[in-house]
Design a protein around this motif. Structure first.
Motif, PDB file in Angstrom:
ATOM      1  N   THR A 210     -11.921  -5.286   8.539  1.00 51.08           N
ATOM      2  CA  THR A 210     -10.864  -5.428   9.574  1.00 51.08           C
ATOM      3  C   THR A 210     -10.484  -4.427  10.225  1.00 51.08           C
ATOM      4  O   THR A 210     -10.317  -3.331   9.688  1.00 51.08           O
ATOM      5  CB  THR A 210      -9.564  -6.242   8.870  1.00 51.08           C
ATOM      6  OG1 THR A 210     -10.196  -7.199   8.239  1.00 51.08           O
ATOM      7  CG2 THR A 210      -8.500  -6.515   9.777  1.00 51.08           C
TER       8      THR A 210
ATOM      9  N   GLN B 262     -10.618  -1.363   7.543  1.00 52.80           N
ATOM     10  CA  GLN B 262     -10.062  -1.783   6.349  1.00 52.80           C
ATOM     11  C   GLN B 262     -11.139  -2.895   5.771  1.00 52.80           C
ATOM     12  O   GLN B 262     -11.409  -3.781   6.119  1.00 52.80           O
ATOM     13  CB  GLN B 262      -8.663  -2.546   6.148  1.00 52.80           C
ATOM     14  CG  GLN B 262      -8.238  -2.932   4.715  1.00 52.80           C
ATOM     15  CD  GLN B 262      -6.838  -3.522   4.772  1.00 52.80           C
ATOM     16  OE1 GLN B 262      -6.390  -4.115   5.880  1.00 52.80           O
ATOM     17  NE2 GLN B 262      -6.028  -3.468   3.813  1.00 52.80           N
TER      18      GLN B 262
ATOM     19  N   GLY C 189      -7.504  -0.227   0.977  1.00 51.03           N
ATOM     20  CA  GLY C 189      -6.436   0.387   1.783  1.00 51.03           C
ATOM     21  C   GLY C 189      -7.167   0.783   3.064  1.00 51.03           C
ATOM     22  O   GLY C 189      -8.440   0.877   3.383  1.00 51.03           O
ATOM     23  N   PRO C 190      -6.587   0.806   4.303  1.00 53.88           N
ATOM     24  CA  PRO C 190      -6.807   1.175   5.463  1.00 53.88           C
ATOM     25  C   PRO C 190      -7.292   2.724   5.519  1.00 53.88           C
ATOM     26  O   PRO C 190      -6.844   3.216   4.635  1.00 53.88           O
ATOM     27  CB  PRO C 190      -5.859   1.000   6.457  1.00 53.88           C
ATOM     28  CG  PRO C 190      -4.816   0.126   5.849  1.00 53.88           C
ATOM     29  CD  PRO C 190      -5.110   0.379   4.276  1.00 53.88           C
TER      30      PRO C 190
ATOM     31  N   PHE D 242       0.781  -1.233  -0.108  1.00 55.95           N
ATOM     32  CA  PHE D 242       0.029   0.009  -0.050  1.00 55.95           C
ATOM     33  C   PHE D 242       0.783   1.316  -0.057  1.00 55.95           C
ATOM     34  O   PHE D 242       1.711   1.222   0.901  1.00 55.95           O
ATOM     35  CB  PHE D 242      -0.930   0.163   1.287  1.00 55.95           C
ATOM     36  CG  PHE D 242      -2.021  -0.791   0.980  1.00 55.95           C
ATOM     37  CD1 PHE D 242      -1.958  -2.186   2.005  1.00 55.95           C
ATOM     38  CD2 PHE D 242      -3.107  -0.601   0.483  1.00 55.95           C
ATOM     39  CE1 PHE D 242      -2.930  -2.969   2.011  1.00 55.95           C
ATOM     40  CE2 PHE D 242      -4.210  -1.628   0.442  1.00 55.95           C
ATOM     41  CZ  PHE D 242      -4.032  -2.692   1.162  1.00 55.95           C
TER      42      PHE D 242
ATOM     43  N   PHE E 209      -4.955   6.122   1.877  1.00 50.09           N
ATOM     44  CA  PHE E 209      -4.221   4.987   1.361  1.00 50.09           C
ATOM     45  C   PHE E 209      -4.473   4.633  -0.038  1.00 50.09           C
ATOM     46  O   PHE E 209      -5.721   5.172  -0.482  1.00 50.09           O
ATOM     47  CB  PHE E 209      -4.592   3.645   2.292  1.00 50.09           C
ATOM     48  CG  PHE E 209      -3.550   3.573   3.435  1.00 50.09           C
ATOM     49  CD1 PHE E 209      -3.885   4.263   4.628  1.00 50.09           C
ATOM     50  CD2 PHE E 209      -2.592   2.616   3.651  1.00 50.09           C
ATOM     51  CE1 PHE E 209      -3.124   4.183   5.690  1.00 50.09           C
ATOM     52  CE2 PHE E 209      -1.899   2.681   4.779  1.00 50.09           C
ATOM     53  CZ  PHE E 209      -2.098   3.356   5.879  1.00 50.09           C
ATOM     54  N   GLY E 210      -3.891   4.424  -0.833  1.00 47.78           N
ATOM     55  CA  GLY E 210      -4.148   3.690  -2.148  1.00 47.78           C
ATOM     56  C   GLY E 210      -4.825   2.393  -2.088  1.00 47.78           C
ATOM     57  O   GLY E 210      -5.004   1.892  -0.974  1.00 47.78           O
TER      58      GLY E 210
END
Lengths: 115, 113
Positions: B87, B38, B43-44, A90, A106-107
């Protein structure tokens, strides 16, 4: 408009090959990061760049080399790929350089599978 | 000492119930504790965060409880919804020349409709 984008989304390759993952952010942030998430979902910071300068370099094999041509891009090059490199990578970005103390974006991740 | 221990590994909760995820740490230098959510294939994303000078922080249905003396913190999701199925990762951060941060091992939450 995707804030943090990564290419490719999936990467399947043979052991010993060299590969690169690209990351771009259009948020105007100063700091970018690379994370590795293994098969057990464990998430770990690898690198962080602030204004093209490396500020975090955790214990990562020398085969991994980040490159930041400008503050909107942070690419990850991996030499001599090993089975254990299989993971989701990531990219993330944040306005400042305080890591988790500020919101990181985040990507979508790059799923790397080494055969 | 650098670990953040997270439990449970997985959690199943009925819709409308309370989901509780716990984290514990050893290093007293940690001074910032975020939680990330997530979804599969994504992505988180930062959910909520707390500093050790407060014992509780609430944002909507999400609450962090922090026990500095026990070196534990937890995430409570009130009125859990199927859309909360994801998650969840706790994390801890401190500064030592550069900012250091460690993630917990994650909790896979499933909320049943």
């Amino acid at each position: 408009d995707t804030a943090v984008s990564q290419t490719p989304k999936y990467l399947v390759t043979q052991m010993g090959n060299d590969k690169s993952i690209k990351c771009e952010q259009n948020l105007g942030h100063d700091t970018m990061y690379w994370y590795k998430q293994d098969s057990k979902k464990f998430l770990k910071i690898m690198f962080s760049y602030n204004n093209k300068e490396l500020i975090i370099n955790e214990t990562v094999p020398n085969r991994f080399s980040p490159k930041s041509p400008d503050k909107a891009h942070l690419n990850l090059h991996i030499n001599s790929l090993e089975l254990g490199d299989s993971a989701v990578y990531f990219c993330a970005s944040s306005q400042g350089g305080t890591g988790l103390r500020e919101t990181q974006y985040f990507g979508p991740g790059t799923r790397l599978l080494v055969l | 000492q650098q670990q953040v221990k997270q439990s449970p590994q997985s959690l199943i909760v009925q819709k409308g119930g309370i989901s509780i995820i716990n984290c514990a740490y050893e290093n007293t230098a940690f001074d910032y504790f975020p939680w990330y959510q997530q979804f599969p294939g994504k992505g988180p994303a930062l959910l909520i965060a707390i500093r050790p000078d407060v014992s509780e922080k609430k944002e909507g249905r999400f609450t962090i409880s922090f026990n500095k003396s026990a070196k534990q913190f937890s995430l409570h999701i009130m009125d859990s919804q199927p859309g909360d199925s994801a998650t969840y990762f706790c994390a801890a951060s401190y500064y030592s020349g550069t900012y250091k941060y460690i993630f917990g091992t994650g909790t896979r939450l499933k909320v049943l409709a």
